[in-house]
Structures are given as structure tokens and as C-alpha cells.
Design a protein around this motif. Structure first.
Motif, PDB file in Angstrom:
ATOM      1  N   ILE A 126      -3.657   7.422  -3.339  1.00 46.37           N
ATOM      2  CA  ILE A 126      -3.980   6.460  -4.410  1.00 46.37           C
ATOM      3  C   ILE A 126      -5.125   7.018  -5.263  1.00 46.37           C
ATOM      4  CG2 ILE A 126      -4.906   4.146  -4.882  1.00 46.37           C
ATOM      5  CD1 ILE A 126      -3.458   3.257  -2.257  1.00 46.37           C
ATOM      6  N   ARG A 127      -6.153   7.542  -4.579  1.00 45.20           N
ATOM      7  CA  ARG A 127      -7.304   8.085  -5.318  1.00 45.20           C
ATOM      8  C   ARG A 127      -6.871   9.248  -6.216  1.00 45.20           C
ATOM      9  NH1 ARG A 127     -10.309   6.639  -0.700  1.00 45.20           N
ATOM     10  NH2 ARG A 127      -9.811   8.607   0.318  1.00 45.20           N
ATOM     11  N   HIS A 128      -5.985  10.072  -5.660  1.00 41.89           N
ATOM     12  CA  HIS A 128      -5.485  11.203  -6.443  1.00 41.89           C
ATOM     13  C   HIS A 128      -4.763  10.716  -7.698  1.00 41.89           C
ATOM     14  CE1 HIS A 128      -3.291  14.785  -7.629  1.00 41.89           C
ATOM     15  NE2 HIS A 128      -2.164  14.063  -7.561  1.00 41.89           N
ATOM     16  N   GLN A 129      -3.972   9.692  -7.544  1.00 40.53           N
ATOM     17  CA  GLN A 129      -3.237   9.162  -8.691  1.00 40.53           C
ATOM     18  C   GLN A 129      -4.191   8.617  -9.751  1.00 40.53           C
ATOM     19  OE1 GLN A 129       0.169   8.742  -9.810  1.00 40.53           O
ATOM     20  NE2 GLN A 129       0.219  10.535  -8.491  1.00 40.53           N
ATOM     21  N   VAL A 130      -5.267   7.936  -9.273  1.00 43.15           N
ATOM     22  CA  VAL A 130      -6.244   7.387 -10.217  1.00 43.15           C
ATOM     23  C   VAL A 130      -6.885   8.539 -11.005  1.00 43.15           C
ATOM     24  CG1 VAL A 130      -8.443   6.141 -10.407  1.00 43.15           C
ATOM     25  CG2 VAL A 130      -6.681   5.329  -8.824  1.00 43.15           C
ATOM     26  N   ARG A 131      -7.322   9.561 -10.253  1.00 42.18           N
ATOM     27  CA  ARG A 131      -7.964  10.725 -10.901  1.00 42.18           C
ATOM     28  C   ARG A 131      -7.004  11.409 -11.871  1.00 42.18           C
ATOM     29  NH1 ARG A 131     -10.200  12.049  -5.961  1.00 42.18           N
ATOM     30  NH2 ARG A 131      -8.566  13.586  -5.637  1.00 42.18           N
ATOM     31  N   HIS A 132      -5.766  11.546 -11.404  1.00 40.70           N
ATOM     32  CA  HIS A 132      -4.744  12.238 -12.190  1.00 40.70           C
ATOM     33  C   HIS A 132      -4.522  11.528 -13.530  1.00 40.70           C
ATOM     34  CE1 HIS A 132      -1.476  15.011 -12.667  1.00 40.70           C
ATOM     35  NE2 HIS A 132      -0.535  14.069 -12.680  1.00 40.70           N
ATOM     36  N   ILE A 174      -2.603  -0.896 -13.007  1.00 44.26           N
ATOM     37  CA  ILE A 174      -3.393  -1.919 -12.286  1.00 44.26           C
ATOM     38  C   ILE A 174      -3.018  -1.940 -10.810  1.00 44.26           C
ATOM     39  CG2 ILE A 174      -3.851  -4.411 -12.158  1.00 44.26           C
ATOM     40  CD1 ILE A 174      -3.219  -4.499 -15.170  1.00 44.26           C
ATOM     41  N   SER A 175      -1.742  -1.638 -10.544  1.00 44.42           N
ATOM     42  CA  SER A 175      -1.270  -1.698  -9.147  1.00 44.42           C
ATOM     43  C   SER A 175      -2.070  -0.761  -8.252  1.00 44.42           C
ATOM     44  CB  SER A 175       0.214  -1.345  -9.081  1.00 44.42           C
ATOM     45  OG  SER A 175       0.407  -0.032  -9.580  1.00 44.42           O
ATOM     46  N   LEU A 176      -2.548   0.361  -8.815  1.00 44.21           N
ATOM     47  CA  LEU A 176      -3.291   1.312  -7.980  1.00 44.21           C
ATOM     48  C   LEU A 176      -4.600   0.696  -7.482  1.00 44.21           C
ATOM     49  CD1 LEU A 176      -2.738   4.665  -9.902  1.00 44.21           C
ATOM     50  CD2 LEU A 176      -1.839   4.044  -7.657  1.00 44.21           C
ATOM     51  N   ALA A 177      -5.265  -0.063  -8.341  1.00 52.14           N
ATOM     52  CA  ALA A 177      -6.513  -0.713  -7.928  1.00 52.14           C
ATOM     53  C   ALA A 177      -6.230  -1.728  -6.828  1.00 52.14           C
ATOM     54  CB  ALA A 177      -7.156  -1.403  -9.126  1.00 52.14           C
ATOM     55  N   ARG A 178      -5.145  -2.470  -6.990  1.00 53.09           N
ATOM     56  CA  ARG A 178      -4.777  -3.484  -5.988  1.00 53.09           C
ATOM     57  C   ARG A 178      -4.434  -2.815  -4.655  1.00 53.09           C
ATOM     58  NH1 ARG A 178      -0.699  -5.684  -8.606  1.00 53.09           N
ATOM     59  NH2 ARG A 178       0.884  -4.640  -7.343  1.00 53.09           N
ATOM     60  N   GLN A 179      -3.651  -1.744  -4.764  1.00 51.99           N
ATOM     61  CA  GLN A 179      -3.245  -1.032  -3.549  1.00 51.99           C
ATOM     62  C   GLN A 179      -4.457  -0.414  -2.853  1.00 51.99           C
ATOM     63  OE1 GLN A 179      -0.431   1.310  -5.681  1.00 51.99           O
ATOM     64  NE2 GLN A 179       1.333   0.252  -4.812  1.00 51.99           N
ATOM     65  N   SER A 180      -5.378   0.084  -3.664  1.00 52.88           N
ATOM     66  CA  SER A 180      -6.573   0.683  -3.086  1.00 52.88           C
ATOM     67  C   SER A 180      -7.395  -0.361  -2.329  1.00 52.88           C
ATOM     68  CB  SER A 180      -7.416   1.300  -4.205  1.00 52.88           C
ATOM     69  OG  SER A 180      -8.624   1.763  -3.681  1.00 52.88           O
ATOM     70  N   ALA A 181      -7.554  -1.533  -2.946  1.00 49.68           N
ATOM     71  CA  ALA A 181      -8.330  -2.599  -2.300  1.00 49.68           C
ATOM     72  C   ALA A 181      -7.671  -3.014  -0.996  1.00 49.68           C
ATOM     73  CB  ALA A 181      -8.443  -3.781  -3.252  1.00 49.68           C
ATOM     74  N   GLN A 182      -6.344  -3.181  -1.034  1.00 46.27           N
ATOM     75  CA  GLN A 182      -5.637  -3.611   0.181  1.00 46.27           C
ATOM     76  C   GLN A 182      -5.690  -2.528   1.257  1.00 46.27           C
ATOM     77  OE1 GLN A 182      -1.562  -4.910  -0.435  1.00 46.27           O
ATOM     78  NE2 GLN A 182      -1.312  -5.256   1.772  1.00 46.27           N
ATOM     79  N   GLY A 183      -5.558  -1.300   0.811  1.00 40.23           N
ATOM     80  CA  GLY A 183      -5.613  -0.181   1.765  1.00 40.23           C
ATOM     81  C   GLY A 183      -6.955  -0.118   2.467  1.00 40.23           C
ATOM     82  N   VAL A 203       0.830  -1.217   0.000  1.00 35.84           N
ATOM     83  CA  VAL A 203       0.000   0.000   0.000  1.00 35.84           C
ATOM     84  C   VAL A 203       0.864   1.267   0.000  1.00 35.84           C
ATOM     85  CG1 VAL A 203      -1.848   1.181   1.260  1.00 35.84           C
ATOM     86  CG2 VAL A 203      -1.736  -1.289   1.268  1.00 35.84           C
ATOM     87  N   TYR A 204       2.069   1.118   0.548  1.00 37.77           N
ATOM     88  CA  TYR A 204       2.939   2.296   0.646  1.00 37.77           C
ATOM     89  C   TYR A 204       3.873   2.424  -0.560  1.00 37.77           C
ATOM     90  CZ  TYR A 204       1.214   2.858   5.349  1.00 37.77           C
ATOM     91  OH  TYR A 204       0.399   3.068   6.433  1.00 37.77           O
ATOM     92  N   GLU A 205       3.617   1.628  -1.566  1.00 38.55           N
ATOM     93  CA  GLU A 205       4.495   1.672  -2.743  1.00 38.55           C
ATOM     94  C   GLU A 205       3.795   2.342  -3.921  1.00 38.55           C
ATOM     95  OE1 GLU A 205       5.688  -2.348  -3.274  1.00 38.55           O
ATOM     96  OE2 GLU A 205       7.007  -2.304  -1.533  1.00 38.55           O
ATOM     97  N   VAL A 206       3.024   3.362  -3.624  1.00 41.12           N
ATOM     98  CA  VAL A 206       2.302   4.074  -4.681  1.00 41.12           C
ATOM     99  C   VAL A 206       3.297   4.910  -5.492  1.00 41.12           C
ATOM    100  CG1 VAL A 206       0.512   5.777  -5.165  1.00 41.12           C
ATOM    101  CG2 VAL A 206       0.230   4.162  -3.284  1.00 41.12           C
TER     102      VAL A 206
END
Lengths: 119, 898
Positions: B326-332, B342-351, A9-12
Motif C-alpha cells: 500500500i505504501r509503495h502504491q501511495v509513493r508511486h 482514497i481507497s489506499l488511505a482506508r486500506q492503510s488505516a485498516q491494515g 486490505v487485500y484489495e490493493v
């Protein structure tokens, strides 16, 4: 028992693609712009101090700043932030170096330790 | 300067001194810091009071030492419970900074050898040479204790006293009281189940400082026995004097730590590694505790972890911030019409899952931690250091990334109590349960430190295993029965033989019943030959195995009045006990004789109730003294009258015919031969064999036994009794050993079971170590001797039933996957020679330790003597003379024909 970590999660990858409706042709992290900005400022101050003022020095300086920024950012990761990079640099500068001849005195002293009462 | 603990009877207690020192610390801080600031290389640590360390900035950390925790051979449920309990204790430290510091306390091989040497009585002449050779062997393995320290930050001393010392006396009192209350709370948490840690003693703190300041240097041997719990500057300077830490060059991959040990200059190249990205497998189902895994390294290591146990709300806020990013990055990305990674969706779900857990997870366990895990590795040169770092990386493989970061000098300082975190890089964030899965205090300790070296642990780590077979009886007041269980070829003979060999040299007399014969070869070893005797019972005097003679009467001198100190009349109680034992011996003889005589009869006849009745009746009528004979029972059989008269006569005739056979003559004496214990009494090692005895296969039904097989079973357990009586021929307190091989046949009859029970029962009183080798753990249960079992060795075991009973014997819950492990023991070595040298067992030491061990036999002569594996090259036909086609006569004939 599952052993999850929160690492992912911290690897954005926090990238700046450009201003609205103005996508830049390169991808760079926000941190890169910050680092580049600081380096540019330092470069301009240095040029000013050295009296190198003009168009071409500024252009060459900018190229140097971009190169340096790219180099620095290669060492900046989610694990190892810019702050950590600076801290590490500082620690390396301050680290104790071996004595030219065999040490005869205590290098890491505990003389700061107070005598406790009754002793 | 030698420090000693305060001994004056009027000296204030540690608590009083702690309190007084803390107050003084608060009120005189300003004076002390002036000197500190002038010292550029000074440490942050300023005071050590008991188990508390105080830094210049006023942070107080309480240090604890964790008790070793058992991991091997526990059920999955037990292991999960341990992890959960550990997590619960950690979660009680919410809001605090926790340090984990793992170091080792070496146990000098010389000290082990010295203690072993002190423990032996009348060793054989080759003992000294043996001990020297063993020292060399043991020195190759790490003979040290892991010590796990937990440091918990308990508070910070505000320095109010600096400015208004006299005005705020009550404030200081309040601060001290608050701090002590806090320390009390932490003491309670650390003592709880799952942590099992006690406040560090003065000796523990002394060791922590020694190992931290001399990071990775060889441990000093001359440890102080009674270090003080209040550290003076001169005391601490003692550890730092002569020690130098230096980074050879900027961004060097290591530092050099130099110092002095035992008057000799030593230096080590030290690299500090940090644990990076983790993808841990399920624990305990797939893997062991992730920090304890470091114990598998074949070289010493030091561990320092700094952990912040976070308040759930704070962790939740952080993760929400991360989700916003993460949301900002998706919007951006959407704003720019660029494909969203795809990693952003995964990170968002885990977060979101993590955020939910921090709000609504199980009470106490929903908290999270952030931590930095450093491992220090050292070597004498850079090349070796690189190899060792590679081994650490390989150890964790894909589960944890191991990094060697820059800034080594500052990273190494983190190992010293009180020093700050050098950098926030490589910060690990995880739930508290994941940290609990690290379990650094898990240990693979098994055996004792007193006995001979059996081999090494081959499970969770590689450590030497020592076993003193008489420690249980002499110190723990336990019995001395040790079953050795394993299928054919599992190494039972090698283990038993190794034990007999090692302890015979220690001066312990052994009697071994070795039905098949290979152990007798030990008697031929040069160091044992003058003191040992191999007896072939099959060629012994007639009547040697007379069932009446082989059960000895008790010695009256063994029943002393001091054993009956609770009784009013000790003399009478001792006499009564002696009489009871006399009667019991007579009973044993009678039972044994009945079993033997029934065993000699064909199964169909022996199994009838009439046969049992007449033989029993005759045995009861016949005398049961040590000088009686089974011929008396035959005579009584002939005297039986009434409806069973004819049947009794027929039985007597059958037994008479059996007595005429060579094997029968061993049982039926022609005359009373008297006491023959002179044959065994004066030897250190007596091996009784029954060479040529053809024992029936375990699977063959009794009805299908041949006559030879039928006679062999009674001879076997008679020989067992014959060997067992040697226990009583020696002094009660003298160490002695008895090894009964092939016990599985014995438990089939009541007298055989009684032999095993008697051996177990008397082992403690007579200070005897009794080894019982059998192929099936169920035999031990069937014999009813589990009450007297002290330690257990289980070798390779196949078959579900046998595996279950072996695990039961070890005290391990079945159906947890250990059955497969039993089948795999000693199976790794493809090279036959290596397999014979190294045999694997599961060893339960009787004191709570249980581990997979490898028994090593490094002495070629002993290895050859104990090698019962078929080798065609050892056969007589392998020699040229035995080969008819190379025989000189044949060769000349062949030449003549040409």
C-alpha cells in the motif's frame, strides 16, 4: 459483536504507472505486464517455430498479445488470481466427462484404499 | 457385502487397532502406493481408522461431530458468550488446518409415520386415512437432521519406514506416540465449551463418506446399523460403485452426479458456490450466525469449508507485507503526480489496525484465519438449479457475495474428506471471532419426532414441528402441564383444538372445558361425531356443579404397593397415602364450597371479615363428603349463635335466594344425584360448554360486576373442577387429556388456583396432558403451578407486563428485544383466511428447545369448526329468508302496492 473481515486490505489495486518521470498514458497492473510478457514470449517462440519472422508479424503478434492480455486480465481479480486462473483451466481440462453411453463401471474408484490389518 | 462390527470378546480395542494400523501404515507405505499410482481417478484418501482419515501424502485428519447449539431466544450476552467460547476453541487450533463439513441425515417421513402409528393405542377408525394425509403434508417440509463435522489435521506421517524399516523402529514408535498425544489434545479442545464436539463414530464416518461421494444425491434409506470403524477397500468401493461425477463440458456451470438409490438410477445437477466478499452485520445484535443462515434455504445443501487457523506472527507478517505494498502504491502515485486513490488511505488505516491486533489483541483471540467456503446446491434440472442458486444469493443479499466459479468438478471434490483445495481463489481472511460468528452447529430443533405434526418452525429455519403430548410423562418422567398464553385472537383456541383433534384420532380421551362454546363444533366433525359428546352445562341437571360432588374421592386401586418400594411396610404406606388424599379431597371440597358461596354474595358483603368467618365456620361444621351439599352449609349458617347470629342468618337468606336462580340450581342440588360420571366416561371427546355465561371483563373491578357476572365466575371454576375429575375416572396409565380454556378467571380464587395446581401435580401420575389457556402468563405464576409446567406455547401478547411474564414462562430473559416479537406474532398475514390457517406461537418444548413456530390447520372442516373470528356471512340474517326485505310476503306486498 462486530464481524470484520480483512478482505478490503487485500484489495490493493497494484498498478504500474510507468518509470520515474515517465507516466504512461494507460493504467495497468503489475500482473498485466507479467502476463503480457509471458504471452509475448510464447508468441515469439511460436512465430519462430512457424518460421514467421519479420516486422509486420511482430507488430500483429504484439497487438494480439495486448488483446489477449486485456482479455485474460479481465478475469483476474483480487479474488481470482492468475495462478487460480491457470489452476481452474487445468482442472477444467482434466475434469471427467460423461460417458457416451451409460456408465457401467466405477468412475471414481477407491481402489487405492489399503486393506487394514485384521480384516 | 454387509459389514458388521467386530464382536469377538478377545478382539483388540479400537485404540490398539488404531496404533497397529498406523504403524503398519508407516512401514508398508511403499507397497501400497505402487497400486495407487496406477489408478488415475483414485482419491487421495487411503485409510479410515476410527475417526481418523489418512491421505496418500500421509496427512492425518481427526473428525468430530458437533452437538447442536441453541441460538433462539437466548440473551445477547449469552449469544456473545457462545461466540467467544467458540472463538477460544478455534484459536486453540492455531497452526492447524480445519475442515467444516455440514451435511444432513434425512428422517424418512414413512419412518415418522410408522413410529407414530406404533405409539397410538386404540385409535379411531379414521386414523389410517388421517395418517396418510399427514404424511403427504409433512413430506413437503425437510424432516432431516443437520450434522456438522469438524475435521482437524492432527499431523503427517513421515514415511521413514519406507527406506529403513528395521533400523528406525524407535523413531516410528516416537512418531506414533506424538501423533496420539496430538489427537488427545485435539479431542480435548473439540470437547470444550463452544465447540461441544465428540469424535465421529463409525456410523458418522460412514455417513460422511456416503454424503460426500454421492454428493447431493438422495440419501440412502437402508442405513447400516453397525458399520465398522476400520474401512476396507471393499467397504469403500460399495459407496463408489455406480456413482459417476461428470462435468458436461469445459467451464460448465455445474457437474452431474449420477448413481443408484434403492435400485433406481438417479442423477442431480450440482453446482458448487463459493462465498466471496463479506460485509457482515453485527452478530448477534443484528443478524444470526452467518453459516447457520443456510438452514433457511427451503432445499438441501452441503457445506465444505477449508480453514487455516494461522499463527498470529505469520498473519502479522502477511499484513505487514500488504501494508508495504500500500505504501509503495501511495509513493508511486505521488512520484507521478497522480492523485492517490482514497481507497489506499482506508486500506492503510485498516491494515494498521489489523497489524496492531495481531501483536496486541486479547490473548488467544488475536489470531486470524484464511478460509474457503463452498456450498453445494443440487436440482433435478438446470432451470431449478438456477432458481436455487438465486435463492442462496438472495439469502445473503449484500452481506456476502455468492459466486459460482469455474472448475466445478475440482471444487466438488473438496467435499470428499482428504481431497485437496482445488484453487486458492476466493480466499477469505478474517479474525477468528468472525469465523466464530458463523456457528454452523446452531440448530432450530424444537419438539420431538414422535408426535403429530403441529406445523413448522418459522424463526431461523423452516422445519416441521412434532409434538407427542405424552412423551414427557412416559419417557422424560416430567409433568404434563402446558400453558397456552396469548391475547384475544392469538389462536389459543385453534392450537388447543388442533391438539385435541389430532390426539383424539390417536385414541386419547379428552375432556375440554370450553366456556365460550366454539370447541364444541369439533364434536360435529364426521370422524369424531360417533365418539364425542358436547355437554351444555348451563342446561344440565340441578346440582351438576355441586362443589362437593365434583371433587372426587381418590380411588384406592391407584395406591399400589409398588409405588412405595422404599418403605418398610408398603401396604401401610399405600394406605396412609390414600387416607391423606381422602383428607385432602375433603379439604378441597370445603375450600371450593366456601369460595363458591362467597362468590355468589355481593362483593361488598363477601369482602367483610365477618362474612368470611361465618361461612368458614359453617363449612367446617358441615359434612365434606362427595355426597354433601352446599345447602348443609346454609343450614349450619342458620345454627350459628352469638354476636354473628344475625349476620349469619342474613348470609343464609342471600344464599337461599341465589340457590333459587337457574344458575344457582346448578350448584345447589335438590337431592343427592349420585355419580354422574357415566355421562363422560365412555366418550373419547367430551366438550363441556357454558354457553350464555357472561364472564366479567378482566379490567372490571369486582364491585362493579353485575349479578349475572358474579354468578358466572363460580360456575366457571366449578365447571373446571367438574372437567378435571375426569382424569381420575380412567385407568392410571391410560393417556388422557384435559383442556381448560379461559383459565385467567380461575386463578382469582383459591379453589381455582388449587384446581390448576392439582391438575399439574397429578398430570404425571395419571398420564394426563393438561392444557391451560390464559390471556396472561402472570396467571400461571399467580397460581403457583410453574413447578409442573412442562411445555409452553405463547401466542401474540401485547402489553409490557404480559410480555414480560410470557417470556419468563418461556425461560427467556426479558429486555432482549423479544417483547416486540411477541406483539408481532401472527401479524404477517394480511389475508384473514391465511391468518386463521396459520397461527404463530413461541414454543418451548420442555426439553430445552424453544422456537417460533407456525401452527398450520390444513383441514377446512376443522378450520371452520375452530374459527371463532366473527364472520357476518355466517349469521342467520345473511340468509335470504331472514332478510325482511327479501321475504316472500313482503315482496308480494310490494308488488301489490305497485
Amino acid at each position: 459483536m462486530r464481524m470484520p473481515t480483512d478482505d478490503a486490505v487485500y484489495e490493493v489495486d497494484d498498478v504500474f504507472l510507468g518509470p520515474p518521470r515517465g507516466t504512461l498514458p494507460w493504467r495497468a497492473r503489475y500482473q498485466a505486464y507479467a502476463v503480457g510478457g509471458v504471452l509475448l514470449l510464447l508468441m515469439l517462440i511460436t512465430e519462430k517455430k512457424l518460421g514467421i519472422i519479420g516486422f509486420w508479424p511482430a507488430v500483429y503478434g504484439l497487438i494480439a498479445v495486448i488483446g489477449t492480455t486485456r482479455y485474460v486480465m479481465r478475469h483476474v481479480t483480487h479474488e481470482h488470481t492468475v495462478k487460480a486462473l491457470i489452476q481452474t483451466f487445468w482442472h477444467e481440462v482434466r475434469a471427467h466427462r460423461p460417458a457416451a453411453r451409460p456408465a457401467t463401471t466405477t468412475q471414481m474408484s477407491l481402489t487405492s484404499v489399503r486393506r487394514t490389518p485384521g480384516h | 457385502m454387509k459389514r458388521t462390527a467386530p464382536t469377538a470378546p478377545t478382539a483388540p480395542t479400537t485404540e490398539d487397532r488404531k496404533r497397529r494400523t498406523l504403524i503398519q501404515r508407516l512401514t508398508t507405505r511403499q507397497d501400497a502406493t505402487a497400486e495407487v499410482r496406477s489408478e488415475p481417478t483414485g482419491l487421495l484418501l487411503s485409510d479410515i481408522i476410527g475417526n481418523l482419515t489418512i491421505t496418500r501424502s500421509g496427512h492425518v485428519t481427526a473428525w468430530y461431530v458437533a452437538s447442536p447449539q441453541r441460538w433462539s431466544f437466548r440473551t445477547i450476552a449469552d449469544r456473545n458468550a457462545l461466540i467467544t467460547a467458540h472463538a477460544s476453541r478455534l484459536s486453540e487450533l492455531t497452526g492447524r488446518r480445519l475442515h467444516i463439513r455440514v451435511t444432513h441425515r434425512p428422517y424418512p417421513v414413512a419412518r415418522w409415520a410408522q413410529e407414530l402409528d406404533n405409539s397410538v393405542i386404540n385409535p379411531l377408525p379414521s386414523w389410517r386415512q388421517y395418517l396418510a394425509e399427514e404424511q403427504v403434508k409433512v413430506a413437503r417440509l425437510p424432516l432431516d437432521d443437520k450434522i456438522v463435522y469438524y475435521g482437524v489435521r492432527v499431523g503427517k506421517l513421515t514415511q521413514l519406514g519406507r527406506t529403513a524399516r528395521k533400523l528406525i523402529g524407535t523413531a516410528i514408535e516416537r512418531e506414533i506416540a506424538g501423533l496420539q498425544r496430538d489427537i488427545g489434545d485435539v479431542d480435548r479442545i473439540m470437547a470444550g465449551h463452544g465447540m461441544d464436539a465428540t469424535p465421529a463414530t463409525a456410523s458418522d464416518m460412514d455417513w460422511l463418506m456416503t454424503r460426500s461421494l454421492g454428493l447431493c444425491l438422495p440419501a440412502p434409506l437402508d442405513l447400516r446399523q453397525q458399520p465398522t470403524d476400520m474401512w476396507e477397500p471393499t467397504d469403500l468401493a460399495e459407496w463408489t460403485s455406480g456413482i459417476e461425477w461428470a462435468a458436461p463440458s469445459p467451464y460448465a456451470p455445474h457437474i452431474v452426479v449420477s448413481g443408484e438409490r434403492e435400485g433406481q438410477p438417479v442423477s442431480r445437477y450440482v453446482s458448487v458456490l463459493t462465498l466471496g466478499r463479506m460485509e457482515l452485520p453485527p452478530i448477534p445484535e443484528v443478524s444470526g450466525p452467518w453459516l447457520q443462515r443456510l438452514d433457511q434455504l427451503p432445499f438441501p445443501y452441503e457445506l465444505a469449508a477449508t480453514i487455516d487457523v494461522r499463527v498470529s506472527a505469520e498473519a502479522g507478517d502477511e499484513i505487514r507485507g500488504q501494508l508495504a505494498q500500500i505504501r509503495h502504491q501511495v509513493r508511486h502515485h505521488q512520484e507521478h503526480g497522480v492523485e492517490v486513490p482514497i481507497s489506499l488511505a482506508r486500506q492503510s488505516a485498516q491494515g494498521q489496525v489489523i497489524e496492531d491486533e495481531t501483536r496486541s489483541g486479547p490473548s488467544g483471540l488475536n489470531t486470524r484465519i484464511r478460509g474457503w467456503f463452498r456450498v453445494a446446491i443440487a436440482a433435478t434440472d438446470e432451470e431449478r438449479l438456477r432458481d436455487r442458486i438465486k435463492k442462496v444469493s438472495d439469502l445473503y443479499g449484500e452481506h456476502i457475495t455468492v459466486v459460482r466459479p469455474a472448475g466445478q468438478y475440482a471444487l466438488a471434490r473438496e467435499f470428499i474428506p482428504g481431497e485437496p483445495l482445488s484453487t486458492e481463489a476466493y480466499k477469505r481472511r478474517m479474525p477468528i471471532t468472525t469465523l466464530a460468528g458463523s456457528l454452523p452447529a446452531v440448530s432450530a430443533a424444537v419438539g420431538d419426532r414422535r408426535g403429530f405434526n403441529l406445523g413448522f418452525t418459522s424463526g431461523t429455519s423452516r422445519r416441521p414441528v412434532m409434538w407427542h403430548p405424552w412423551h414427557a410423562q412416559e419417557v422424560r418422567e416430567s409433568s404434563g402441564l402446558t400453558p397456552i398464553v396469548g391475547t384475544l385472537g392469538s389462536g389459543k383456541t385453534a392450537l388447543g383444538g388442533d391438539t385435541v383433534y389430532n390426539t383424539s384420532l390417536m385414541g386419547v380421551p379428552w375432556v375440554v372445558l370450553d366456556p365460550s362454546g366454539p370447541v364444541g363444533r369439533i364434536c360435529e366433525l364426521p370422524e369424531l361425531r360417533p365418539y364425542s359428546k358436547a355437554i351444555d352445562l348451563m342446561n344440565a341437571e340441578p346440582g351438576t356443579l355441586n362443589p362437593f360432588r365434583i371433587v372426587p374421592d381418590p380411588e384406592r386401586s391407584h395406591y399400589t404397593t409398588d409405588q412405595f418400594w422404599q418403605e418398610a411396610d408398603r401396604e401401610a404406606a399405600a394406605e396412609a397415602a390414600y387416607r391423606r388424599e381422602l383428607q385432602r379431597a375433603a379439604g378441597h371440597r370445603r375450600t371450593l364450597a366456601v369460595d363458591v358461596l362467597l362468590g355468589l354474595l355481593p362483593a361488598q358483603i363477601a369482602a367483610t371479615p365477618e362474612t368470611y368467618m361465618v361461612v368458614l365456620k359453617a363449612a367446617e361444621r358441615a359434612a365434606a363428603t362427595a355426597h354433601a351439599s352446599p345447602r348443609d352449609i346454609i343450614a349450619e349458617l342458620r345454627r350459628i349463635e352469638g354476636s354473628y347470629e344475625e349476620h349469619a342468618r342474613n348470609i343464609a337468606d342471600l344464599l337461599d335466594s341465589a340457590a333459587a336462580l337457574p344458575q344457582g340450581q346448578l350448584i345447589f342440588p335438590a337431592v343427592d344425584a349420585g355419580d354422574d360420571q357415566y355421562q363422560t366416561r365412555h366418550w373419547r371427546l367430551v366438550v363441556m360448554s357454558l354457553k350464555g355465561l357472561s364472564l366479567p371483563n378482566a379490567e372490571t373491578a369486582r364491585e362493579d360486576w353485575s349479578m349475572e357476572e358474579r354468578y358466572s365466575v363460580p360456575l366457571l371454576y366449578l365447571a373446571g373442577w367438574y372437567a378435571q375429575r375426569s382424569i381420575y375416572a380412567r385407568d392410571l396409565h391410560e393417556r388422557k387429556g384435559l383442556w381448560l380454556d379461559e383459565c385467567h378467571e380461575m386463578q382469582r380464587v383459591s379453589s381455582g388456583r388449587e384446581l390448576m395446581r392439582k391438575s399439574g401435580r397429578d398430570s404425571r401420575k395419571h398420564n394426563a396432558r393438561v392444557l391451560l389457556s390464559t390471556q396472561d402468563g402472570e396467571d400461571v405464576y399467580a397460581s403457583g403451578i410453574t413447578n409442573w409446567v412442562d411445555s409452553v406455547f405463547v401466542g401474540r401478547t401485547t402489553g409490557q407486563a404480559a410480555q414480560r411474564s410470557a417470556l419468563k414462562l418461556l425461560g427467556v430473559e426479558p429486555d432482549n428485544g423479544y417483547e416486540a416479537m411477541l406483539a408481532e406474532l401472527s401479524a404477517q398475514a394480511h389475508d384473514a383466511k391465511d391468518r386463521r390457517r396459520n397461527r404463530e406461537f413461541i414454543y418451548a418444548d420442555g426439553a430445552g428447545g424453544i422456537e417460533r413456530i407456525t401452527v398450520t390447520i390444513n383441514r377446512p372442516a376443522l378450520l371452520n369448526a375452530l374459527d371463532s373470528t366473527a364472520d357476518p356471512h355466517k349469521s342467520h340474517s345473511a340468509s335470504g329468508e331472514a332478510n325482511p326485505w327479501t321475504n316472500s310476503t313482503v315482496q308480494s306486498l310490494v308488488k301489490g302496492a305497485r
